[in-house]
Design a protein around this motif. Structure first.
Motif, mmCIF file in Angstrom:
data_model
loop_
_atom_site.group_PDB
_atom_site.id
_atom_site.type_symbol
_atom_site.label_atom_id
_atom_site.label_comp_id
_atom_site.label_asym_id
_atom_site.label_seq_id
_atom_site.Cartn_x
_atom_site.Cartn_y
_atom_site.Cartn_z
ATOM 1 N N PRO A 72 66.332 40.502 24.748
ATOM 2 C CA PRO A 72 66.834 40.984 23.461
ATOM 3 C C PRO A 72 67.737 42.211 23.574
ATOM 4 N N GLU A 73 67.630 42.952 24.666
ATOM 5 C CA GLU A 73 68.479 44.140 24.843
ATOM 6 C C GLU A 73 69.936 43.773 25.075
ATOM 7 N N HIS A 74 70.233 42.506 25.395
ATOM 8 C CA HIS A 74 71.614 42.080 25.626
ATOM 9 C C HIS A 74 72.248 41.458 24.391
ATOM 10 N N ASP A 75 71.606 41.615 23.262
ATOM 11 C CA ASP A 75 72.132 41.059 22.019
ATOM 12 C C ASP A 75 73.367 41.844 21.599
ATOM 13 N N GLY A 76 74.393 41.154 21.164
ATOM 14 C CA GLY A 76 75.590 41.817 20.672
ATOM 15 C C GLY A 76 76.755 41.701 21.621
ATOM 16 N N LEU A 77 77.856 42.275 21.201
ATOM 17 C CA LEU A 77 79.111 42.182 21.934
ATOM 18 C C LEU A 77 79.294 43.440 22.782
ATOM 19 N N LEU A 78 79.356 43.270 24.085
ATOM 20 C CA LEU A 78 79.551 44.393 24.987
ATOM 21 C C LEU A 78 81.026 44.510 25.309
ATOM 22 N N LYS A 79 81.592 45.688 25.041
ATOM 23 C CA LYS A 79 83.028 45.862 25.251
ATOM 24 C C LYS A 79 83.339 47.284 25.656
ATOM 25 N N VAL A 80 84.457 47.421 26.359
ATOM 26 C CA VAL A 80 84.942 48.722 26.801
ATOM 27 C C VAL A 80 86.408 48.839 26.400
ATOM 28 N N PRO A 81 86.877 50.067 26.185
ATOM 29 C CA PRO A 81 88.301 50.230 25.843
ATOM 30 C C PRO A 81 89.176 50.016 27.068
ATOM 31 N N MET A 82 90.382 49.513 26.837
ATOM 32 C CA MET A 82 91.293 49.261 27.958
ATOM 33 C C MET A 82 91.747 50.552 28.627
ATOM 34 N N THR A 83 91.455 51.694 28.022
ATOM 35 C CA THR A 83 91.788 52.988 28.613
ATOM 36 C C THR A 83 90.700 53.501 29.560
ATOM 37 N N ALA A 84 89.577 52.782 29.637
ATOM 38 C CA ALA A 84 88.487 53.216 30.514
ATOM 39 C C ALA A 84 88.930 53.141 31.973
ATOM 40 N N MET A 89 78.813 48.465 32.954
ATOM 41 C CA MET A 89 78.225 47.177 33.311
ATOM 42 C C MET A 89 76.866 47.368 33.987
ATOM 43 N N ALA A 90 76.757 48.373 34.833
ATOM 44 C CA ALA A 90 75.481 48.650 35.496
ATOM 45 C C ALA A 90 74.431 49.109 34.486
ATOM 46 N N ASP A 91 74.818 49.986 33.568
ATOM 47 C CA ASP A 91 73.884 50.476 32.544
ATOM 48 C C ASP A 91 73.334 49.346 31.682
ATOM 49 N N HIS A 92 74.179 48.375 31.374
ATOM 50 C CA HIS A 92 73.775 47.257 30.516
ATOM 51 C C HIS A 92 73.302 46.043 31.308
ATOM 52 N N GLN A 93 73.364 46.135 32.641
ATOM 53 C CA GLN A 93 72.927 45.063 33.544
ATOM 54 C C GLN A 93 73.572 43.720 33.182
ATOM 55 N N VAL A 94 74.916 43.759 33.087
ATOM 56 C CA VAL A 94 75.676 42.551 32.767
ATOM 57 C C VAL A 94 76.776 42.340 33.803
ATOM 58 N N GLY A 95 77.264 41.120 33.875
ATOM 59 C CA GLY A 95 78.308 40.785 34.832
ATOM 60 C C GLY A 95 79.669 40.589 34.203
ATOM 61 N N VAL A 96 79.759 40.742 32.874
ATOM 62 C CA VAL A 96 81.034 40.556 32.184
ATOM 63 C C VAL A 96 81.033 41.364 30.887
ATOM 64 N N GLN A 124 90.539 45.618 18.887
ATOM 65 C CA GLN A 124 90.818 44.190 19.000
ATOM 66 C C GLN A 124 90.565 43.742 20.433
ATOM 67 N N ILE A 125 89.859 42.636 20.598
ATOM 68 C CA ILE A 125 89.566 42.106 21.932
ATOM 69 C C ILE A 125 90.855 41.594 22.564
ATOM 70 N N VAL A 126 91.105 42.045 23.792
ATOM 71 C CA VAL A 126 92.316 41.615 24.505
ATOM 72 C C VAL A 126 92.002 40.796 25.760
ATOM 73 N N GLY A 127 90.731 40.675 26.093
ATOM 74 C CA GLY A 127 90.376 39.885 27.259
ATOM 75 C C GLY A 127 88.961 40.132 27.723
ATOM 76 N N LEU A 128 88.672 39.606 28.890
ATOM 77 C CA LEU A 128 87.351 39.657 29.501
ATOM 78 C C LEU A 128 87.478 40.154 30.932
ATOM 79 N N ILE A 129 86.509 40.936 31.376
ATOM 80 C CA ILE A 129 86.485 41.399 32.765
ATOM 81 C C ILE A 129 85.107 41.103 33.336
ATOM 82 N N SER A 130 85.088 40.463 34.499
ATOM 83 C CA SER A 130 83.818 40.133 35.151
ATOM 84 C C SER A 130 83.699 40.895 36.471
ATOM 85 N N GLU A 131 82.523 40.819 37.049
ATOM 86 C CA GLU A 131 82.306 41.431 38.363
ATOM 87 C C GLU A 131 83.271 40.853 39.391
#
Length: 142
Positions: free
Chosen positions: A22-34, A43-50, A59-66
């Motif tokens: 349940p902790e992974h519920d929702g949209l995980l996103k970072v700004p393109m300026t990061a 990604m490590a803090d949220h334990q996700v691969g994308v 506005q979403i501009v894309g996806l970044i994976s490990e």
């Protein structure tokens, strides 16, 4: 297996994921300026691969994976940490909707050699991600 083959939808995987993590519920996103380090930390803090990448107007501009990060570092060596992360984003994101048959989505992902598909709402807004690992876990336990 009959359920998965004929009836399972992306919605079933979403529900399964929410019950399992349940902790992974929702949209995980970072700004393109990061920075690349900020992206990796997030990604490590949220334990996700994308995660999704968004512009200054949210506005979403894309996806970044490990895998994108590893490829970026391999291609740019030490300069990878100086280049903006938007250079590694996949702008052509494969999408699906909640009601899509899971078998169809899994086949599309396999054909295109990708591990993540963005989930769109009926209004066309990004609401999450389904991964090949999510599908495998669902098929095995769902």
């Amino acid at each position: 297996m009959l359920f998965f083959e004929n009836y399972a939808t992306v919605e079933d995987v979403i529900n399964f994921k929410q019950s399992e993590t349940p902790e992974h519920d929702g949209l995980l996103k970072v700004p393109m300026t990061a920075s690349l380090l900020q992206l990796i930390d997030y990604m490590a803090d949220h334990q996700v691969g994308v995660v999704f990448l968004h512009d200054g107007e949210d506005q979403i501009v894309g996806l970044i994976s490990e895998r994108d990060i590893i490829r970026h570092i391999a291609m740019n060596a030490l300069n990878a940490f100086e280049k903006p992360i938007h250079m590694m984003v996949r702008h052509s994101v494969v999408t699906c909707k909640r009601r899509d048959k899971l078998k169809v989505v899994a086949s599309q992902m396999a054909e295109q050699h990708i591990r993540h598909a963005a989930i769109l709402s009926d209004k066309g807004e990004y609401i999450g991600v389904v991964s090949s690992s999510d599908i495998e876990l669902f098929a095995g336990k769902g």
